[in-house]
Design an enzyme around this catalytic site. Structure first.
Site, mmCIF file in Angstrom:
data_model
loop_
_atom_site.group_PDB
_atom_site.id
_atom_site.type_symbol
_atom_site.label_atom_id
_atom_site.label_comp_id
_atom_site.label_asym_id
_atom_site.label_seq_id
_atom_site.Cartn_x
_atom_site.Cartn_y
_atom_site.Cartn_z
ATOM 1 N N CYS A 268 -0.535 7.912 0.594
ATOM 2 C CA CYS A 268 0.133 8.139 -0.465
ATOM 3 C C CYS A 268 1.596 8.195 -0.038
ATOM 4 C CB CYS A 268 -0.065 9.756 -0.983
ATOM 5 S SG CYS A 268 0.902 10.154 -2.490
ATOM 6 N N LYS B 162 -8.269 7.100 4.111
ATOM 7 C CA LYS B 162 -7.585 6.109 3.153
ATOM 8 C C LYS B 162 -6.151 6.229 3.747
ATOM 9 C CE LYS B 162 -7.512 4.781 -1.795
ATOM 10 N NZ LYS B 162 -5.919 4.166 -1.471
ATOM 11 N N HIS C 28 -5.526 0.207 1.678
ATOM 12 C CA HIS C 28 -4.734 -0.372 0.769
ATOM 13 C C HIS C 28 -4.000 -1.261 1.569
ATOM 14 C CE1 HIS C 28 -2.055 0.311 -3.015
ATOM 15 N NE2 HIS C 28 -1.851 -0.894 -2.372
ATOM 16 N N ASN D 297 -8.632 -2.181 -0.914
ATOM 17 C CA ASN D 297 -7.879 -1.635 -1.982
ATOM 18 C C ASN D 297 -6.766 -2.192 -2.098
ATOM 19 O OD1 ASN D 297 -6.073 1.462 -2.391
ATOM 20 N ND2 ASN D 297 -7.423 0.360 -4.082
ATOM 21 N N GLY D 298 -6.250 -2.366 -3.377
ATOM 22 C CA GLY D 298 -5.163 -2.926 -3.756
ATOM 23 C C GLY D 298 -5.078 -4.139 -4.325
ATOM 24 N N ARG E 45 -6.101 1.826 -10.770
ATOM 25 C CA ARG E 45 -5.645 1.693 -12.385
ATOM 26 C C ARG E 45 -6.305 0.896 -13.142
ATOM 27 N NH1 ARG E 45 -2.616 4.097 -9.000
ATOM 28 N NH2 ARG E 45 -1.099 5.573 -9.642
#
Length: 451
Positions: free
Chosen positions: A177, A217, A250, A290-291, A314
């Site tokens: 994050c 993550k 990510h 991811n991403g 998203r």
């Protein structure tokens, strides 16, 4: 207009399932034949083996990581249950992947792995008398992963111990994050990537306080610490010292120089070649990509290129029907349920009314309805539905009355149609990825020996 007009069908009645195609039906049958019985209890995680063309390597790792430990702890009287491996998961998103969204997601997809929004370890530790508000969820949400964040090893260990009673299937540490509140003053999130020794110690403490698998993550880098070798150093140190064998990557670095979390999802370029380099250089670890992946086609393309799993954020929130609605068939090869949006709403109505005001004034009707506002993405009546929803929040007190006031905007043809063909994606997104890989990683020890 009464709710029986809007919900005329039996809640438990679904249309007859149909197979996606003969190949996937055959694959599914083979998976079920090879499935091993794994004990199911609130504190265990269970996975099925697969002989899929692209998942032999994947399932072996996932089976070892997720099931072997639990088999040794079998207790008489437990009911056997099987989870398919986390080939597709919904990313943890603050203020988005709450209990309400996860309830909706599970109504649409039975097999996608769901992540909670990040919960700070300190919150869990200091909310002992209010834990249900943060940790409780319906058993239907399995398989589900709890993501925690923090920079204090004792708090992370204690939070994991407390969360055990809620029976999550995996504990994930947030090292990705980029929010200033988290990575700045909080000194956790993506900032932890700059301290792999601490992450390894934290993951060891987390693993010591749970019987389920643990994972990390993270991003591919932070600010100027963005080389492939630095990423590999992080993975190597964490996996060598702790029991962590699953990393969700990510594929963007994080910039902590004042840009917003939203800009951190678009300004740093995607470097999928770093992710696939990790697959090459750490064959004994499991990696989920991811991403930037926004469709089922792209998820399948990532897996065909070798990814052990795919995480979508998203896109799965902003268009749940057309993304999650295809996961079970296109990713897992299971028969289509023929589920309609009307049937989803019938069940969500029951859930919503049972949750309203459960914790005093929370959750509100607006809180519970929030995930539904994207259910009719790009469909006729979507704009009018949202306007009616905004007006209904002012005077409706129940989910039933809310639906009576708003669903008149949505044509029956939309409410009663099963999920259509998946939206096209960039199926060729990873076609040349293996030609772009960075040079192979060598540990510090290897580099010294070769010098």
């Amino acid at each position: 207009m009464r709710s029986f007009r809007l919900f005329p069908r039996n809640l438990d009645k679904l249309e007859s399932p149909t197979l996606v195609n003969a190949d996937r039906a055959s694959e599914r049958n083979e998976m079920m034949k090879l499935a091993l019985p794994i004990p199911f209890a609130p504190t265990t995680s269970n996975v099925i083996k697969s002989t899929s063309k692209f998942s032999v390597r994947i399932s072996r790792r996932f089976f070892s990581a997720y099931a072997q430990k639990e088999q040794s702890q079998h207790k008489p009287g437990m009911v056997a249950k099987y989870y398919l491996p986390p080939w597709f998961s919904v990313a943890p998103m603050m203020d988005w992947t709450d209990n309400h969204y996860r309830t909706l997601a599970r109504l649409i997809s039975k097999h996608a792995w769901l992540y909670t929004e990040m919960l700070a370890a300190e919150t869990i530790v200091h909310q002992k008398d209010n834990l249900d508000r943060f940790l409780a969820y319906s058993p239907d949400q399995h398989p589900i992963v709890l993501q925690i964040g923090g920079s204090n090893i004792q708090s992370l260990a204690k939070a994991t111990e407390i969360a055990n009673t809620y029976g999550y299937d995996e504990i994930n540490l947030n090292c990705g994050c980029p929010s200033p509140k988290v990575a700045g003053h909080g000194c956790f999130g993506v900032s932890l990537m700059l301290n792999p020794k601490f992450v390894a110690e934290a993951m060891s403490a987390i693993a010591a306080n749970t019987n389920v698998p643990v994972s990390v993550k993270c991003r591919i880098g932070v600010d100027d610490h963005d080389s492939y070798n630095e990423l590999c150093d992080f993975i190597y140190q964490v996996s060598s010292v702790s029991p962590t064998k699953h990393f969700i990557i990510h594929s963007r670095k994080a910039l902590l120089n004042g840009i917003s979390p939203a800009e951190n999802r678009s300004i740093p370029p995607l470097k999928y070649e770093f992710f696939y380099g990790l697959l090459r250089d750490f064959p004994d670890l499991t990696f989920t990509i991811n991403g930037g992946i926004t469709s089922v086609d792209e998820a399948n393309a990532a897996r065909e290129a070798g990814a052990d799993g795919v995480m979508v954020g998203r896109a799965a929130y902003n268009n749940p029907w057309h993304i999650l609605g295809h996961v079970d068939t296109a990713i897992y090869g299971t028969p289509s349920s023929g589920l309609t949006r009307r049937q989803v709403l019938e069940k969500y109505l029951v859930y919503g009314d049972s949750e309203l005001g459960k914790y005093g004034r929370k959750p509100t009707l607006r809180d519970i309805v929030k995930p539904l506002l994207h259910l009719f993405h790009s469909e006729p009546g979507n704009g009018l539905w949202k306007r009616k929803a905004d007006a209904a929040f002012r005077n409706c007190m129940t989910m039933e009355s809310f639906f009576e006031e708003t669903l008149v905007a949505i044509p029956d043809s939309v409410l009663d149609s099963p999920v259509a063909e998946p939206p096209p994606g960039r199926g060729d997104l990873f076609d040349n990825i293996h030609k772009l890989l960075p040079p192979p990683y060598r540990t510090i020890e290897e580099a010294i020996l070769c010098a």
